[in-house]
Design an enzyme around this catalytic site. Structure first.
Site, mmCIF file in Angstrom:
data_model
loop_
_atom_site.group_PDB
_atom_site.id
_atom_site.type_symbol
_atom_site.label_atom_id
_atom_site.label_comp_id
_atom_site.label_asym_id
_atom_site.label_seq_id
_atom_site.Cartn_x
_atom_site.Cartn_y
_atom_site.Cartn_z
ATOM 1 N N ASP A 171 -7.863 2.924 -6.263
ATOM 2 C CA ASP A 171 -6.722 3.411 -5.515
ATOM 3 C C ASP A 171 -6.407 4.858 -5.856
ATOM 4 O OD1 ASP A 171 -4.652 2.980 -3.711
ATOM 5 O OD2 ASP A 171 -3.207 2.701 -5.325
ATOM 6 N N VAL A 220 -1.838 9.870 1.061
ATOM 7 C CA VAL A 220 -3.143 10.510 1.162
ATOM 8 C C VAL A 220 -3.458 10.859 2.611
ATOM 9 C CG1 VAL A 220 -5.619 10.136 0.931
ATOM 10 C CG2 VAL A 220 -4.101 9.524 -0.927
ATOM 11 N N HIS A 266 1.757 2.367 -1.216
ATOM 12 C CA HIS A 266 2.062 3.518 -0.371
ATOM 13 C C HIS A 266 1.154 4.703 -0.589
ATOM 14 C CE1 HIS A 266 5.789 1.827 1.233
ATOM 15 N NE2 HIS A 266 5.805 1.187 0.074
ATOM 16 N N ARG A 267 0.180 4.570 -1.466
ATOM 17 C CA ARG A 267 -0.655 5.738 -1.715
ATOM 18 C C ARG A 267 -1.442 6.137 -0.473
ATOM 19 N NH1 ARG A 267 -1.898 4.146 -7.006
ATOM 20 N NH2 ARG A 267 -0.519 5.340 -8.333
ATOM 21 N N ALA A 268 -1.851 5.123 0.301
ATOM 22 C CA ALA A 268 -2.633 5.402 1.503
ATOM 23 C C ALA A 268 -1.857 6.316 2.438
ATOM 24 C CB ALA A 268 -2.990 4.098 2.208
#
Lengths: 688, 342
Positions: free
Chosen positions: B201, B287, B282-284
């Site tokens: 991730d 990014v 929520h990293r997606a």
């Protein structure tokens, strides 16, 4: 030295994780809550929230210059230095500082955690002095462990010891020292990576389960705020300063109210009932729930606890403490996890007549299990009816069985030896060639730049009389150097040798067997093992998966593994032995575990001998190779006739022997249940 | 080993468009926190990374600084350079190509983060820091071949530094901090085992590559490679025009990146994709936002359009899809098209 100032995202700007935020705020108000465990998927602001909390915590009064942040008001908890000062009639200088929030990286060494000998001081001044570690700095503060479930066992032990006593007792490297270490433990974890030990779990006062936000508007807001923060952190922080201040004041007010908050007798009774009904162990849950409810009331500005407060407290306190109800009465022959899967009927209707005839039972409640796509199991009650008479699939026709329910596997480890290994993992203890691990003793052979200061100083001591000192208190030469021998857990090589012959198809044995292998694979993933897979059926054995770290590949092959034909047990064992032998050339330090999964009914031989005899011969050859450890999982079921052949084979192999249902570990606790729709919350709603 | 100057030109690489895109995005915006390249051997992974470094403009560094500090920027300097500057010293400057630092699989944590100079410590009673790989990689590219075979905690340290831009060493009573701004490129062969989901991730982007199956392209690869090996200088000279064009594109992108606007509806598009595709956390989203902005900048625009999101969505989602234990990693393209078409 220049410190790179890291900007910390403001706590109040976090969106959509109210429960986690509440839990953290409660801990900020009342340190007696005992910390919080945050369980959830990655990328859900877990770490951000904990770091942000530090900025919100009120200041505390400390003895200036004391490495343990002693409280000048509290004589009983002063460290030795501060006491000595007071004893000499000195006044303790005071200072105010933020509550410390200390990161404990999972790669931390034990010395960093508990403290060690200050070698710089020792060399310059010739006197031992204790150099405080993380536990010292965290006194009266918070220790934050990201991915706490991956923490090395020996560090967990140290943490638990210190947490239980509020003191850190150091007896190592020739120093003996005690200092106060009272801290709140905050941990985050992703349950996919393995569970926590129950003792550690119980240490956390509260527990919340979190997941990502699903509302598009909120998600956009998250991106925007994070984007704004990264583009210009200073401006963002200024924008949020007002909010932060308001929350800080709210926490301070709550702290003042807290001592006055009362709780009615009947609510105490409710708390006790909740704990009994959810079968929590011990009394910590009751106590923490009461404290939590009072803190919640204080946060709301009330001086009286309401039923809603208790309810909210229960949701935070119970989830990780709920236990399975006591074992079901003995008539029920199988615990729920052993449910067999109905076979994939369309592929092989004739092999499972008893399934087709059995009246379909109500599907069981699918508690705590995520894989929604697997069909619900049906409970088998009439064990004997479906005994040996259920026909095996016809010879020569291969059948692919579904994979049964996985379960938690009991601990399988090896004995220890003296070989140095590199690598990570979590199964067996080994001497390690890296610098992680527990310091067990010192050796004169310097390696890894991993100096054992205590041993080095001791080695240098006798020569001090005639050595040139160059202004130092102690002169140390190269020949004095000693390094640390460390021990830690690493993964093993597990070679699965699976019986895929026709007899395994009878009574859905293969389904259960695949379930067991899947469980072992899951276990192998969490312990970072290397795996291999050999299957034998028909006339030969086949290497399905050469040694690899890819547990995914193992699973894929397991799903596709067909069953049918005769049982060339000896061939299977021989093939496995070959693989292990060749692998020894590549890596002589390999620590292999051969896992044979079979009913032991060999009926094909390679050579002239009787199949059973041949299998036993091969077994003895493997037994004679001391490097290989073996484990036999017997899949034979109690029926009208049992042969016990696998047990005999296990004896010949010198193997550990388990029957398939003995592999399960989860006999008493299913550690943490999913919160939504089950366990604590459901029960709570029922009662309240 | 070929001499430093002879490196296959980035512009001459055939195929592997997703990988090239991912590398360029990271070159423009190091805040994307790296790229993970998953795939078989012999698919130009390592060639591409080295080519990227040769393509990027030279950087100015403090000549004798182990951290390759930028003499023009005091905020990112290491403590020693800063002290020297504050003491009125003129920092010696030099220009050189961006470094590609290789991290071998056998690397220990010491080698990565740096270590205490034991001999000096014990003889003189001084704590002295010996810089490691992360120091070398500052302002360059850190290339980790077979990142899935590294010890877990080494990967942890790497990703931590990549995300923070700072390496903090805390061992045996030494505490030292130095800048560690680098582009992290990891490669792995999934058959050798997966990375832990948390570690996955934290790589900003991820790409799956396979050998090229189109015969025409394969022939072109062979031809170019042969031409390069027979006459490297000539080959490089022939491609210099293309290289220069690419170089200018990158430089422009770096320049306009801070001005790129993100319209509200694009943010909603990103949120929708993340929700419908079922990614963890929520990293997606973050990014995708950064990568889309970078994509726009690479295209010379100062406003993000939906096309930018489409261009990067696979790179951002591949390793973040929620999956059953042991399931293979992939982005369901049909579903993605459906989501995008809505």
């Amino acid at each position: 030295m220049l410190t790179y100032k890291r900007f910390i995202y403001p706590f109040t700007a976090i969106i959509g994780q109210e429960k986690m935020q509440k839990g953290l705020i409660l801990n900020a108000i009342n340190p007696r809550l005992g910390g919080i465990l945050i369980r959830g998927e990655k990328g859900t602001a877990k770490s951000t929230a904990v770091r942000a909390l530090a900025a919100l915590l009120p200041e505390i009064e400390v003895v200036a210059g004391c490495p343990y942040n002693c409280d000048p008001e509290d004589y009983n908890r002063l460290c030795l230095n501060c006491r000595e000062k007071l004893g000499r009639g000195e006044r303790l200088p005071r200072a105010r500082r933020r509550v410390p929030v200390i990161d404990l990286p999972i790669s931390a060494t034990e010395d960093r955690l508990v403290g060690s000998l200050d070698f710089e001081y020792a060399i310059k001044h010739g006197r031992p002095r204790f150099e405080p570690g993380i536990l010292a700095r965290a006194n009266r503060g918070i220790i934050y462990v990201d991915e706490v479930n991956l923490l090395d066992d020996h560090l967990v032990d140290v943490l638990l010891d210190a947490a239980a006593m509020g003191v850190n007792i150091v007896e190592r490297e020739g120093i003996s020292y005690t200092h106060p270490a009272e801290f709140i433990l905050v941990g985050t974890m992703n349950p996919e990576e393995g569970e926590l030990r129950p003792q550690l779990l119980d240490r956390f006062g509260l527990c919340v389960q979190i997941e990502g936000v699903h509302d598009p508007g909120q998600r956009v807001e998250i991106i925007k705020r994070r984007g704004a923060f990264e583009a210009d952190p200073l401006r963002f922080l200024t924008q949020w300063a007002g909010e932060e201040e308001r929350l800080r004041e709210k926490i301070l007010t709550a702290r003042q109210i807290l001592p006055r908050v009362t709780i009615r007798e009947e609510l105490l009774a409710l708390i006790a009932r909740l704990c009994v009904e959810t079968c929590t162990a011990g009394h910590r849950a009751d106590i923490i729930m009461t404290v939590t409810a009072r803190t919640i009331a204080a946060l709301a500005g009330r001086e009286e606890v309401t039923e809603a407060d208790v309810q909210e407290a229960a949701e935070l306190v119970l989830p990780h403490r709920v236990r399975e109800a006591p074992a079901p009465p003995p008539e029920q022959s199988q615990p729920p996890e052993t449910r067999e899967e109905p076979p994939q009927q369309e592929e092989n209707p004739e092999s499972t007549p008893e399934q087709a005839e059995a009246p379909p039972e109500q599907p069981r409640e699918n508690d705590g299990q995520e894989s929604g796509e697997e069909p619900h199991g049906e409970e088998h009650k009439g064990e004997p009816e479906e005994g040996e008479n259920s026909p095996a699939p016809p010879q020569g026709q291969d059948v692919v069985f579904a994979v049964g329910q996985p379960f938690a596997v009991r601990r399988i480890t090896h004995g220890r030896d003296r070989i140095l290994r590199k690598g990570s993992g979590r199964r067996s203890r080994t001497r390690t060639a890296t610098r992680a691990g527990r310091y067990v003793r010192a050796t004169a052979w310097l390696q890894n730049n991993d100096l054992a200061f205590d041993a080095t100083l001791r080695a240098a001591a006798p020569h001090q009389v005639y050595r040139e000192k160059n202004g130092m208190a102690i002169a140390i030469e190269k020949e004095d150097f000693r390094s640390k021998v460390r021990e830690k857990r690493i993964g093993n090589f597990l070679l699965f040798v699976v019986d895929a012959s026709g007899s395994m198809g009878a009574q859905q044995r293969m389904v259960e067997t695949k379930g067991a292998i899947l469980s072992l694979l899951l276990d192998a993933y969490q312990k970072r093992d290397k795996i291999g897979l050999v299957a034998f059926k028909g006339k030969t054995a086949e290497v399905l998966l050469p040694p690899t770290n890819s547990v995914e590949m193992g699973y894929k092959l397991l799903q596709e593994l067909p069953t049918g034909g005769r049982t060339p047990l000896a061939a299977g064992l021989l093939k496995a032995y070959d693989i292990i032998k060749t692998h020894f050339y590549k890596d002589p330090n390999l620590d292999p575990l051969l896992i044979l999964i079979s009913d032991g009914r060999a009926n094909v031989s390679i050579g002239e001998d009787k199949p059973l005899l041949e299998a036993r011969r091969v077994a003895e050859i493997i037994h004679n190779d001391a490097r290989i450890k073996t484990l036999v999982v017997d899949v034979e079921k109690d029926g009208l006739v049992t042969f016990g052949l696998a047990r005999e084979l296990a004896a010949a192999l010198g193997a550990e022997y388990y029957r398939i249902d003995e592999l399960k570990a989860g006999t008493l606790v299913q550690v943490v249940r999913e919160m939504q729709g089950s366990g604590a919350v459901a029960k709570l709603k029922e009662i309240c | 080993m070929q001499p430093e100057t002879i490196i296959y030109p980035f512009a001459a690489l055939v195929g592997q468009e997703e990988m090239k895109k991912g590398l360029l995005l990271n070159a423009v915006n190091p805040k994307l926190s790296g790229i993970l390249i998953r795939g078989e051997k012999g698919t130009a992974k390592s060639t591409a990374v080295r080519a990227l470094a040769a393509l990027l403009p030279e950087i100015e560094v403090v000549a004798d600084c182990p951290f390759s500090c930028d003499p023009a920027d005091i905020t990112t300097m290491c403590s020693s350079c800063r002290h020297r500057l504050e003491a009125g010293e003129e920092l010696p400057r030099t220009r050189r190509r961006m470094r590609v630092v290789d991290l071998p699989v056998s690397a220990t944590e010491d080698r990565v983060v740096g270590t205490l100079d034991i001999e000096r410590a014990i003889k003189k009673g001084e704590k002295h820091f010996e810089p490691g790989v992360l120091a070398q990689a500052n302002r360059g590219i850190l290339y980790v071949d077979e990142v899935n075979l590294l010890d877990d905690h080494v990967v942890d340290v790497l990703l931590d530094s990549a995300a923070m831009g700072v390496n903090t060493v805390e061992r045996e009573g030494v505490s030292f901090t130095h800048p560690a701004n680098f582009i992290l490129v990891g490669t792995m062969n999934p058959e050798e085992g997966e990375l832990r989901p948390q570690l996955l991730d934290r790589f900003g982007l991820c790409v799956n590559i396979t050998g090229i199956l189109d015969p025409g392209e394969r022939v072109e690869i062979i031809k170019r490679r042969v031409a390069f090996e027979e006459d490297p200088e000539g080959f490089i000279a022939r491609w210099e025009g293309e290289q220069e064009k690419l170089r200018r594109q990158i430089l422009t992108a770096i320049e306009i990146l801070p001005q790129v606007e993100m319209p509200e509806e694009i943010l909603y598009l990103i949120a929708k994709i993340a929700i419908e595709m079922g990614v963890d956390g929520h990293r997606a989203d973050l990014v995708m936002m950064k990568a889309a902005r970078t994509m726009a900048a690479l295209d010379g625009r100062t406003e993000v359009i939906p096309g930018d999101v489409y261009a990067i969505v696979n790179l951002a989602l591949l390793h973040r899809m929620r999956r059953q234990p042991f399931q293979e990693m992939h982005v369901d393209q049909a579903k993605l098209r459906e989501v995008l078409a809505q």
